[in-house]
Motif scaffolding. Sequence first.
Motif, PDB file in Angstrom:
ATOM      1  N   ASP A 169       0.831  -1.204   0.000  1.00  0.00           N
ATOM      2  CA  ASP A 169       0.000   0.000   0.000  1.00  0.00           C
ATOM      3  C   ASP A 169       0.865   1.254   0.000  1.00  0.00           C
ATOM      4  O   ASP A 169       0.593   2.213  -0.738  1.00  0.00           O
ATOM      5  CB  ASP A 169      -0.928  -0.018   1.210  1.00  0.00           C
ATOM      6  N   GLU A 170       1.912   1.273   0.819  1.00  0.00           N
ATOM      7  CA  GLU A 170       2.819   2.427   0.835  1.00  0.00           C
ATOM      8  C   GLU A 170       3.485   2.597  -0.528  1.00  0.00           C
ATOM      9  O   GLU A 170       3.580   3.719  -1.045  1.00  0.00           O
ATOM     10  CB  GLU A 170       3.883   2.226   1.925  1.00  0.00           C
ATOM     11  N   PHE A 171       3.949   1.498  -1.089  1.00  0.00           N
ATOM     12  CA  PHE A 171       4.636   1.558  -2.385  1.00  0.00           C
ATOM     13  C   PHE A 171       3.728   2.135  -3.466  1.00  0.00           C
ATOM     14  O   PHE A 171       4.152   3.006  -4.248  1.00  0.00           O
ATOM     15  CB  PHE A 171       5.105   0.162  -2.782  1.00  0.00           C
ATOM     16  N   ASN A 172       2.501   1.668  -3.522  1.00  0.00           N
ATOM     17  CA  ASN A 172       1.580   2.164  -4.558  1.00  0.00           C
ATOM     18  C   ASN A 172       1.302   3.651  -4.392  1.00  0.00           C
ATOM     19  O   ASN A 172       1.217   4.393  -5.385  1.00  0.00           O
ATOM     20  CB  ASN A 172       0.281   1.373  -4.520  1.00  0.00           C
ATOM     21  N   GLN A 173       1.143   4.105  -3.168  1.00  0.00           N
ATOM     22  CA  GLN A 173       0.903   5.533  -2.941  1.00  0.00           C
ATOM     23  C   GLN A 173       2.129   6.367  -3.304  1.00  0.00           C
ATOM     24  O   GLN A 173       2.000   7.463  -3.868  1.00  0.00           O
ATOM     25  CB  GLN A 173       0.515   5.770  -1.483  1.00  0.00           C
ATOM     26  N   ILE A 174       3.319   5.862  -2.968  1.00  0.00           N
ATOM     27  CA  ILE A 174       4.555   6.582  -3.313  1.00  0.00           C
ATOM     28  C   ILE A 174       4.699   6.677  -4.828  1.00  0.00           C
ATOM     29  O   ILE A 174       5.028   7.743  -5.380  1.00  0.00           O
ATOM     30  CB  ILE A 174       5.775   5.878  -2.697  1.00  0.00           C
ATOM     31  N   THR A 175       4.461   5.571  -5.521  1.00  0.00           N
ATOM     32  CA  THR A 175       4.570   5.560  -6.985  1.00  0.00           C
ATOM     33  C   THR A 175       3.614   6.567  -7.600  1.00  0.00           C
ATOM     34  O   THR A 175       3.990   7.332  -8.497  1.00  0.00           O
ATOM     35  CB  THR A 175       4.284   4.153  -7.525  1.00  0.00           C
ATOM     36  N   GLN A 235       4.009  11.157   5.918  1.00  0.00           N
ATOM     37  CA  GLN A 235       2.955  10.953   6.906  1.00  0.00           C
ATOM     38  C   GLN A 235       1.661  10.480   6.257  1.00  0.00           C
ATOM     39  O   GLN A 235       0.914   9.687   6.847  1.00  0.00           O
ATOM     40  CB  GLN A 235       2.717  12.251   7.689  1.00  0.00           C
ATOM     41  N   ALA A 236       1.407  10.918   5.036  1.00  0.00           N
ATOM     42  CA  ALA A 236       0.165  10.536   4.346  1.00  0.00           C
ATOM     43  C   ALA A 236       0.189   9.087   3.888  1.00  0.00           C
ATOM     44  O   ALA A 236      -0.851   8.426   3.875  1.00  0.00           O
ATOM     45  CB  ALA A 236      -0.077  11.464   3.155  1.00  0.00           C
ATOM     46  N   VAL A 237       1.353   8.566   3.517  1.00  0.00           N
ATOM     47  CA  VAL A 237       1.425   7.206   2.979  1.00  0.00           C
ATOM     48  C   VAL A 237       1.795   6.182   4.050  1.00  0.00           C
ATOM     49  O   VAL A 237       1.688   4.978   3.808  1.00  0.00           O
ATOM     50  CB  VAL A 237       2.436   7.121   1.818  1.00  0.00           C
ATOM     51  N   PHE A 238       2.210   6.615   5.219  1.00  0.00           N
ATOM     52  CA  PHE A 238       2.675   5.716   6.273  1.00  0.00           C
ATOM     53  C   PHE A 238       1.572   4.728   6.640  1.00  0.00           C
ATOM     54  O   PHE A 238       0.456   5.108   6.999  1.00  0.00           O
ATOM     55  CB  PHE A 238       3.097   6.531   7.497  1.00  0.00           C
ATOM     56  N   ASP A 239       1.874   3.425   6.544  1.00  0.00           N
ATOM     57  CA  ASP A 239       0.884   2.381   6.785  1.00  0.00           C
ATOM     58  C   ASP A 239       0.522   2.331   8.270  1.00  0.00           C
ATOM     59  O   ASP A 239       1.397   2.182   9.137  1.00  0.00           O
ATOM     60  CB  ASP A 239       1.442   1.031   6.328  1.00  0.00           C
ATOM     61  N   SER A 240      -0.765   2.427   8.565  1.00  0.00           N
ATOM     62  CA  SER A 240      -1.213   2.454   9.959  1.00  0.00           C
ATOM     63  C   SER A 240      -0.984   1.124  10.673  1.00  0.00           C
ATOM     64  O   SER A 240      -1.039   1.060  11.908  1.00  0.00           O
ATOM     65  CB  SER A 240      -2.698   2.812  10.017  1.00  0.00           C
ATOM     66  N   SER A 241      -0.737   0.064   9.914  1.00  0.00           N
ATOM     67  CA  SER A 241      -0.495  -1.244  10.540  1.00  0.00           C
ATOM     68  C   SER A 241       0.941  -1.406  11.013  1.00  0.00           C
ATOM     69  O   SER A 241       1.267  -2.410  11.656  1.00  0.00           O
ATOM     70  CB  SER A 241      -0.839  -2.362   9.550  1.00  0.00           C
ATOM     71  N   ARG A 242       1.801  -0.430  10.718  1.00  0.00           N
ATOM     72  CA  ARG A 242       3.190  -0.515  11.192  1.00  0.00           C
ATOM     73  C   ARG A 242       3.264  -0.325  12.706  1.00  0.00           C
ATOM     74  O   ARG A 242       2.647   0.593  13.257  1.00  0.00           O
ATOM     75  CB  ARG A 242       4.045   0.581  10.544  1.00  0.00           C
ATOM     76  N   PRO A 243       4.086  -1.147  13.373  1.00  0.00           N
ATOM     77  CA  PRO A 243       4.319  -0.910  14.806  1.00  0.00           C
ATOM     78  C   PRO A 243       5.153   0.365  14.980  1.00  0.00           C
ATOM     79  O   PRO A 243       6.100   0.597  14.223  1.00  0.00           O
ATOM     80  CB  PRO A 243       5.122  -2.133  15.248  1.00  0.00           C
ATOM     81  N   VAL A 244       4.780   1.189  15.914  1.00  0.00           N
ATOM     82  CA  VAL A 244       5.531   2.405  16.213  1.00  0.00           C
ATOM     83  C   VAL A 244       5.837   2.443  17.709  1.00  0.00           C
ATOM     84  O   VAL A 244       5.055   1.929  18.524  1.00  0.00           O
ATOM     85  CB  VAL A 244       4.771   3.670  15.776  1.00  0.00           C
ATOM     86  N   PRO A 245       6.952   3.035  18.079  1.00  0.00           N
ATOM     87  CA  PRO A 245       7.940   3.651  17.184  1.00  0.00           C
ATOM     88  C   PRO A 245       8.727   2.596  16.409  1.00  0.00           C
ATOM     89  O   PRO A 245       8.945   1.486  16.908  1.00  0.00           O
ATOM     90  CB  PRO A 245       8.852   4.416  18.151  1.00  0.00           C
ATOM     91  N   VAL A 246       9.128   2.973  15.198  1.00  0.00           N
ATOM     92  CA  VAL A 246       9.987   2.100  14.407  1.00  0.00           C
ATOM     93  C   VAL A 246      11.316   1.958  15.142  1.00  0.00           C
ATOM     94  O   VAL A 246      11.873   2.956  15.630  1.00  0.00           O
ATOM     95  CB  VAL A 246      10.201   2.685  13.002  1.00  0.00           C
ATOM     96  N   PRO A 247      11.861   0.746  15.259  1.00  0.00           N
ATOM     97  CA  PRO A 247      13.131   0.575  15.977  1.00  0.00           C
ATOM     98  C   PRO A 247      14.244   1.411  15.360  1.00  0.00           C
ATOM     99  O   PRO A 247      14.298   1.602  14.144  1.00  0.00           O
ATOM    100  CB  PRO A 247      13.414  -0.922  15.828  1.00  0.00           C
ATOM    101  N   THR A 248      15.117   1.904  16.204  1.00  0.00           N
ATOM    102  CA  THR A 248      16.264   2.665  15.721  1.00  0.00           C
ATOM    103  C   THR A 248      17.340   1.708  15.200  1.00  0.00           C
ATOM    104  O   THR A 248      17.335   0.518  15.509  1.00  0.00           O
ATOM    105  CB  THR A 248      16.864   3.522  16.847  1.00  0.00           C
ATOM    106  N   MET A 249      18.235   2.242  14.394  1.00  0.00           N
ATOM    107  CA  MET A 249      19.316   1.438  13.840  1.00  0.00           C
ATOM    108  C   MET A 249      20.443   1.276  14.864  1.00  0.00           C
ATOM    109  O   MET A 249      20.718   2.181  15.647  1.00  0.00           O
ATOM    110  CB  MET A 249      19.877   2.096  12.579  1.00  0.00           C
ATOM    111  N   GLY A 250      21.123   0.110  14.832  1.00  0.00           N
ATOM    112  CA  GLY A 250      22.286  -0.087  15.673  1.00  0.00           C
ATOM    113  C   GLY A 250      21.929  -0.615  17.044  1.00  0.00           C
ATOM    114  O   GLY A 250      20.804  -0.937  17.364  1.00  0.00           O
TER     115      GLY A 250
END
Length: 606
Positions: free
Chosen positions: A302-308, A591-606
């Motif tokens: 869904d995010e990919f299609n909206q970005i495209t 913010q408009a395309v961010f999938d609401s099913s994603r767990p937040v906060p997104v884990p940080t790197m490292g």
Amino acid sequence: MSKLKPDSENTEERLSDKEEVTKNETAANTADKNAVDTSMADANTNAEDTKATDTNTEDTNADSALQESETEKQAQTSETEVQDKSSEEEELPAASEDEDFFYDDNKAYEARRAARLERRNKLRRRKKRVRIAGGIVVVAAVAIGIGVGFYGEELQTFFSEQQTKITQMAKLFGTRKEKTAQTIAEAEGEAEAENTATPEATPEGESLSKEDKALYRQAKYAANQYDYDKAIALLQGSDTYQTSEKFQHAVKVYQKKKDSCVSWPLDQVTHVFYHTLIKDTSKAFDGDYKTGDYDQVMTTIDEFNQITQSMYDKGYVMVSIYDMATADENGNMNMGEILLPPGKVPFVLSQDDVCYYHYMDGDGFATKLIVDDEGKVRNEYVEDDGSISVGDYDMVPLIDRFVEEHPDFSYRGAKGIVALTGYNGILGYRTDSSYETRPDDLDADKVKWLDEHPDFDLNTEREGAARVAQAMKDEGWLFASHTWGHQNVSQVSLERLQADTQKFKENVDPLIGGTDIIIFAFGADLTSVEDYSGEKFEYLKGQGYNYYCNVDSSQYFVQIRSNYFRQGRRNLDGYRMYYNPELLSDLFDAQAVFDSSRPVPVPTMG
């Protein structure tokens, strides 16, 4: 640059024609109704008054004939007005050069409209004949009414039978009229659709063969993808060109569009990339130990299609990395050129790890790429019950479908770059030699998969992968090395890099036809921002790699040197959208395309 307007957009002119015809038909129908009402009224009066004379009957017939004559005269006058109006409209000039390109299609439409008017005239004449026959029957009925007193019940029975026949004739005519109107409407709809969808419709007096129409469509498609030279060459190379006004005019329009294009600065071409797309978020984000990684570096369908769609709306156009620079047989780089109309913005697209690793099984991802019965590249996906679904579940088929609907999203047929490792095979096929040799250090995922597939055959897997790879290349896709074992080139030794590269060349290159592009795993690079040098670069260059890509969050990072091309890539994933949405604002609203099913906060790197 003016926008091409298909003939179907000239709705104002067509609506006026239909309104005029509707008025004429309404007038004719009203006159018919009056004539029938008058005749029936006369019949009732004569039936009640048995003392009426033949003179009165003749007067009634004369009045009815006069009414019919006046009705026919009005209909002919209306038809003359419609024809005069059509004649005037045929001479209207096109509003612009681009519209003039489709003006020939307007002539074809006018010819079809004239045919429709002729069919309506035939319908009126048929209606008139039925009306006259009905009048004759009514007159006969009047005469029968006069004689009822002399012949009693026998004539009354005959009169009843004639009334029944009149009713049946009226119903039959109504049914035929309804069917005829439906047929005309269907024919008009088909002609309208054809006029809109087939720009190869020829000017009046010009006839194109089936082959010429196909060539014309091919040229138009090339022009839609900004390859005006190819479009012009196709038409001018045809034997038909010297005699076809349509071919000549198309060349004129394509040349005009080509002249309006501007050369894009190569150091301002952005490069975006994805990992494998998530089809089922409930499985990818199910809370197990892999959820955090998927949340960080993956993107949902869904995010990919909206970005495209957002990038297309902003004027972005996919270009090939080979459009930016070309390498000669000695590996020397030459600057390319990207020519686009004003308002269009080039970008390079790529996707990493298109191998469908074993560890992703059951986590809501596609399992492989295939070629369907129509020759199109699609995905397989394993459902919960073990059945296989075929559809567009990852970037390659989704982009293919989008370009089918929006050919102007691709510059001269370019698609993206697919970066491959090799240790689990490629494109979902288990093509690595280790699946056949089964060395002692074979990892547990491979062992489990082989146990579940006792009929495994390495050659069959390689044939399937090679077939998909060729179908992708035919559609404009490129392949790149992502290193065979997903190596961090900034950390591994030269010896390990050499061994890994040889595995890629033995197990992957033969299936994809080789590649001179390397996209580094982990976003690593051989060095920092300075020019390439050193033994690792010299080794990779000696192995035929001319194009190098890392990961860079900046909008543009392009180096074109005499012996290599280098470009930074921007990750469009959960991490970047959550933590740095401002870095993506030139492409889409994160913010408009961010999938609401994603767990937040997104884990940080490292």
